[in-house]
Design a protein around this motif. Structure first.
Motif, PDB file in Angstrom:
ATOM      1  N   GLY A  95      22.536 -34.183   6.133  1.00 42.27           N
ATOM      2  CA  GLY A  95      22.138 -34.777   7.403  1.00 42.27           C
ATOM      3  C   GLY A  95      22.166 -36.292   7.390  1.00 42.27           C
ATOM      4  O   GLY A  95      21.870 -36.930   8.407  1.00 42.27           O
ATOM      5  N   GLU A  96      22.543 -36.887   6.269  1.00 47.61           N
ATOM      6  CA  GLU A  96      22.577 -38.349   6.176  1.00 47.61           C
ATOM      7  C   GLU A  96      23.762 -38.910   6.954  1.00 47.61           C
ATOM      8  O   GLU A  96      24.890 -38.431   6.840  1.00 47.61           O
ATOM      9  CB  GLU A  96      22.667 -38.792   4.720  1.00 47.61           C
ATOM     10  CG  GLU A  96      22.689 -40.305   4.558  1.00 47.61           C
ATOM     11  CD  GLU A  96      22.836 -40.747   3.108  1.00 47.61           C
ATOM     12  OE1 GLU A  96      22.820 -41.959   2.854  1.00 47.61           O
ATOM     13  OE2 GLU A  96      22.977 -39.867   2.233  1.00 47.61           O
ATOM     14  N   LYS A 143      27.148 -32.579  22.141  1.00 46.21           N
ATOM     15  CA  LYS A 143      27.666 -33.861  22.606  1.00 46.21           C
ATOM     16  C   LYS A 143      28.505 -34.541  21.526  1.00 46.21           C
ATOM     17  O   LYS A 143      28.271 -34.359  20.334  1.00 46.21           O
ATOM     18  CB  LYS A 143      26.506 -34.777  23.020  1.00 46.21           C
ATOM     19  CG  LYS A 143      25.716 -34.240  24.206  1.00 46.21           C
ATOM     20  CD  LYS A 143      24.599 -35.187  24.593  1.00 46.21           C
ATOM     21  CE  LYS A 143      23.822 -34.670  25.789  1.00 46.21           C
ATOM     22  NZ  LYS A 143      22.703 -35.575  26.166  1.00 46.21           N
ATOM     23  N   LYS A 144      29.448 -35.340  21.972  1.00 44.83           N
ATOM     24  CA  LYS A 144      30.344 -36.036  21.058  1.00 44.83           C
ATOM     25  C   LYS A 144      29.606 -37.156  20.333  1.00 44.83           C
ATOM     26  O   LYS A 144      28.717 -37.800  20.892  1.00 44.83           O
ATOM     27  CB  LYS A 144      31.520 -36.628  21.839  1.00 44.83           C
ATOM     28  CG  LYS A 144      32.580 -37.277  20.970  1.00 44.83           C
ATOM     29  CD  LYS A 144      33.725 -37.788  21.822  1.00 44.83           C
ATOM     30  CE  LYS A 144      34.793 -38.459  20.966  1.00 44.83           C
ATOM     31  NZ  LYS A 144      35.922 -38.982  21.779  1.00 44.83           N
ATOM     32  N   GLY A 145      29.984 -37.393  19.071  1.00 47.11           N
ATOM     33  CA  GLY A 145      29.343 -38.441  18.290  1.00 47.11           C
ATOM     34  C   GLY A 145      28.004 -37.991  17.745  1.00 47.11           C
ATOM     35  O   GLY A 145      27.599 -36.833  17.894  1.00 47.11           O
ATOM     36  N   VAL A 146      27.302 -38.917  17.096  1.00 51.35           N
ATOM     37  CA  VAL A 146      25.990 -38.624  16.521  1.00 51.35           C
ATOM     38  C   VAL A 146      24.966 -39.558  17.144  1.00 51.35           C
ATOM     39  O   VAL A 146      25.149 -40.780  17.175  1.00 51.35           O
ATOM     40  CB  VAL A 146      25.993 -38.813  14.984  1.00 51.35           C
ATOM     41  CG1 VAL A 146      24.610 -38.545  14.409  1.00 51.35           C
ATOM     42  CG2 VAL A 146      27.028 -37.892  14.347  1.00 51.35           C
ATOM     43  N   HIS A 147      23.894 -38.987  17.656  1.00 49.40           N
ATOM     44  CA  HIS A 147      22.824 -39.764  18.280  1.00 49.40           C
ATOM     45  C   HIS A 147      21.493 -39.205  17.792  1.00 49.40           C
ATOM     46  O   HIS A 147      21.165 -38.049  18.044  1.00 49.40           O
ATOM     47  CB  HIS A 147      22.920 -39.676  19.803  1.00 49.40           C
ATOM     48  CG  HIS A 147      21.844 -40.420  20.520  1.00 49.40           C
ATOM     49  ND1 HIS A 147      21.919 -41.779  20.775  1.00 49.40           N
ATOM     50  CD2 HIS A 147      20.652 -40.007  21.028  1.00 49.40           C
ATOM     51  CE1 HIS A 147      20.824 -42.161  21.420  1.00 49.40           C
ATOM     52  NE2 HIS A 147      20.043 -41.107  21.578  1.00 49.40           N
ATOM     53  N   ASN A 153      16.087 -33.553   8.048  1.00 42.41           N
ATOM     54  CA  ASN A 153      16.452 -34.754   7.279  1.00 42.41           C
ATOM     55  C   ASN A 153      17.222 -35.738   8.151  1.00 42.41           C
ATOM     56  O   ASN A 153      17.012 -36.953   8.082  1.00 42.41           O
ATOM     57  CB  ASN A 153      17.308 -34.366   6.068  1.00 42.41           C
ATOM     58  CG  ASN A 153      16.510 -33.680   4.985  1.00 42.41           C
ATOM     59  OD1 ASN A 153      15.291 -33.837   4.900  1.00 42.41           O
ATOM     60  ND2 ASN A 153      17.174 -32.904   4.145  1.00 42.41           N
ATOM     61  N   MET A 154      18.111 -35.203   8.970  1.00 43.54           N
ATOM     62  CA  MET A 154      18.915 -36.029   9.857  1.00 43.54           C
ATOM     63  C   MET A 154      18.030 -36.824  10.811  1.00 43.54           C
ATOM     64  O   MET A 154      18.153 -38.047  10.943  1.00 43.54           O
ATOM     65  CB  MET A 154      19.877 -35.157  10.670  1.00 43.54           C
ATOM     66  CG  MET A 154      20.676 -35.911  11.724  1.00 43.54           C
ATOM     67  SD  MET A 154      21.262 -34.821  13.048  1.00 43.54           S
ATOM     68  CE  MET A 154      22.244 -33.658  12.153  1.00 43.54           C
ATOM     69  N   ALA A 155      17.138 -36.125  11.498  1.00 45.71           N
ATOM     70  CA  ALA A 155      16.305 -36.772  12.507  1.00 45.71           C
ATOM     71  C   ALA A 155      15.322 -37.762  11.899  1.00 45.71           C
ATOM     72  O   ALA A 155      15.057 -38.820  12.476  1.00 45.71           O
ATOM     73  CB  ALA A 155      15.549 -35.705  13.302  1.00 45.71           C
ATOM     74  N   SER A 156      14.800 -37.435  10.740  1.00 48.20           N
ATOM     75  CA  SER A 156      13.768 -38.265  10.121  1.00 48.20           C
ATOM     76  C   SER A 156      14.282 -39.602   9.618  1.00 48.20           C
ATOM     77  O   SER A 156      13.513 -40.563   9.487  1.00 48.20           O
ATOM     78  CB  SER A 156      13.115 -37.507   8.954  1.00 48.20           C
ATOM     79  OG  SER A 156      12.567 -36.283   9.380  1.00 48.20           O
ATOM     80  N   GLN A 157      15.582 -39.705   9.328  1.00 47.85           N
ATOM     81  CA  GLN A 157      16.106 -40.908   8.684  1.00 47.85           C
ATOM     82  C   GLN A 157      16.020 -42.154   9.549  1.00 47.85           C
ATOM     83  O   GLN A 157      16.080 -43.272   9.041  1.00 47.85           O
ATOM     84  CB  GLN A 157      17.547 -40.694   8.241  1.00 47.85           C
ATOM     85  CG  GLN A 157      18.560 -40.572   9.371  1.00 47.85           C
ATOM     86  CD  GLN A 157      19.943 -40.215   8.879  1.00 47.85           C
ATOM     87  OE1 GLN A 157      20.602 -41.023   8.211  1.00 47.85           O
ATOM     88  NE2 GLN A 157      20.387 -39.005   9.170  1.00 47.85           N
ATOM     89  N   VAL A 158      15.864 -41.997  10.856  1.00 42.88           N
ATOM     90  CA  VAL A 158      15.792 -43.163  11.730  1.00 42.88           C
ATOM     91  C   VAL A 158      14.378 -43.731  11.794  1.00 42.88           C
ATOM     92  O   VAL A 158      14.173 -44.866  12.224  1.00 42.88           O
ATOM     93  CB  VAL A 158      16.308 -42.816  13.147  1.00 42.88           C
ATOM     94  CG1 VAL A 158      15.346 -41.902  13.861  1.00 42.88           C
ATOM     95  CG2 VAL A 158      16.573 -44.072  13.962  1.00 42.88           C
ATOM     96  N   ALA A 159      13.387 -42.967  11.339  1.00 43.68           N
ATOM     97  CA  ALA A 159      12.001 -43.451  11.330  1.00 43.68           C
ATOM     98  C   ALA A 159      11.785 -44.406  10.154  1.00 43.68           C
ATOM     99  O   ALA A 159      12.544 -44.381   9.179  1.00 43.68           O
ATOM    100  CB  ALA A 159      11.038 -42.272  11.207  1.00 43.68           C
ATOM    101  N   PRO A 160      10.768 -45.273  10.223  1.00 44.19           N
ATOM    102  CA  PRO A 160      10.450 -46.107   9.068  1.00 44.19           C
ATOM    103  C   PRO A 160      10.238 -45.230   7.840  1.00 44.19           C
ATOM    104  O   PRO A 160       9.639 -44.143   7.940  1.00 44.19           O
ATOM    105  CB  PRO A 160       9.144 -46.794   9.493  1.00 44.19           C
ATOM    106  CG  PRO A 160       9.227 -46.839  10.989  1.00 44.19           C
ATOM    107  CD  PRO A 160       9.900 -45.560  11.382  1.00 44.19           C
ATOM    108  N   GLU A 161      10.724 -45.662   6.691  1.00 44.02           N
ATOM    109  CA  GLU A 161      10.739 -44.817   5.499  1.00 44.02           C
ATOM    110  C   GLU A 161       9.368 -44.236   5.155  1.00 44.02           C
ATOM    111  O   GLU A 161       9.244 -43.064   4.799  1.00 44.02           O
ATOM    112  CB  GLU A 161      11.293 -45.613   4.321  1.00 44.02           C
ATOM    113  CG  GLU A 161      11.514 -44.766   3.082  1.00 44.02           C
ATOM    114  CD  GLU A 161      12.262 -45.504   1.985  1.00 44.02           C
ATOM    115  OE1 GLU A 161      12.482 -44.900   0.926  1.00 44.02           O
ATOM    116  OE2 GLU A 161      12.633 -46.675   2.205  1.00 44.02           O
TER     117      GLU A 161
END
Length: 210
Positions: free
Chosen positions: A145-146, A76-80, A32-40
């Motif tokens: 994952g949001e 790694k630090k932060g979220v990417h 869910n986390m990874a998918s959210q950056v793709a076009p809906e």
């Protein structure tokens, strides 16, 4: 007395080591986390890579469309988070291999440049999209994952493109405008970075290490 002190130190070291162990989220949450950056409209069909309990990258979901998404690296630090065209997979995968080998960013760029020129590294033959979403760990919902209050930017890889061939400048002169980074090279790409603060008249740093 010395034994007691030594035992206390060992306990403290154990606590410190445990505290530094990265939290690896469940696979469904990483997807869910990874998918959210793709076009809906494309999210259900993307391929997703995430991390196993040891912190190593692994395939979590085999998709059916032309996008590959990467969950955040817990080491790694932060979220990417990122998603990119399958056309970019040889280039991206090679970069990940070189990072695992301990290569620095300059070394990685030189190696991929040489391999691209030799023809052993396949580059995209058409402009290819990369979506990137960055944010803070405090804004990542560990259960879904949001990521909230994230900052998204867009990159279009177009190897060996130049300012002359595209008409784009090699540096932005207005907030949010597209511009060509690394023109004339194997990693030439168009950057589109929305301004973080619309009240600002300057563009934030838009470099990246892909």
């Amino acid at each position: 007395m010395k034994k007691a002190i030594l035992l206390s130190l060992m306990v403290l070291i154990g606590f410190a080591t445990e505290a530094q162990t990265p939290t690896v989220l469940p696979e469904a949450v990483q997807i869910n986390m990874a998918s959210q950056v793709a076009p809906e409209k494309d999210r259900e069909a993307v391929t997703v890579y995430g991390y196993d309990e040891s912190g190593k990258l692994k395939l979590l979901k085999k998709g059916t469309n032309n996008l590959i998404c990467l969950a955040d690296d817990p080491n790694k630090k932060g979220v990417h988070i990122s998603c990119y065209s399958v056309k970019l997979e040889p280039f991206m995968a090679r970069g990940r291999e070189l990072i695992v080998e301990g290569k620095s960013v300059p070394e990685m760029r030189e190696i991929r440049k040489k391999e691209a020129e030799e023809g052993s590294l396949q580059l995209p033959d058409v402009p290819s999209m990369l979506y990137v979403l960055d944010g803070e760990e405090a804004n990542l919902n560990q259960e879904t994952g949001e990521l909230t209050n994230g900052f998204e930017r867009y990159v279009i890889y177009t190897p060996y493109a130049t300012t002359e061939s595209t008409g784009l400048p090699d540096a932005p002169f207005a907030p949010g405008m597209p511009w060509l980074m690394d023109p004339g090279t194997h990693r030439a790409h168009i950057m589109v970075t929305p301004p973080r603060d619309k009240k600002k008249n300057k563009v934030d740093d838009m470099g990246h290490k892909h």
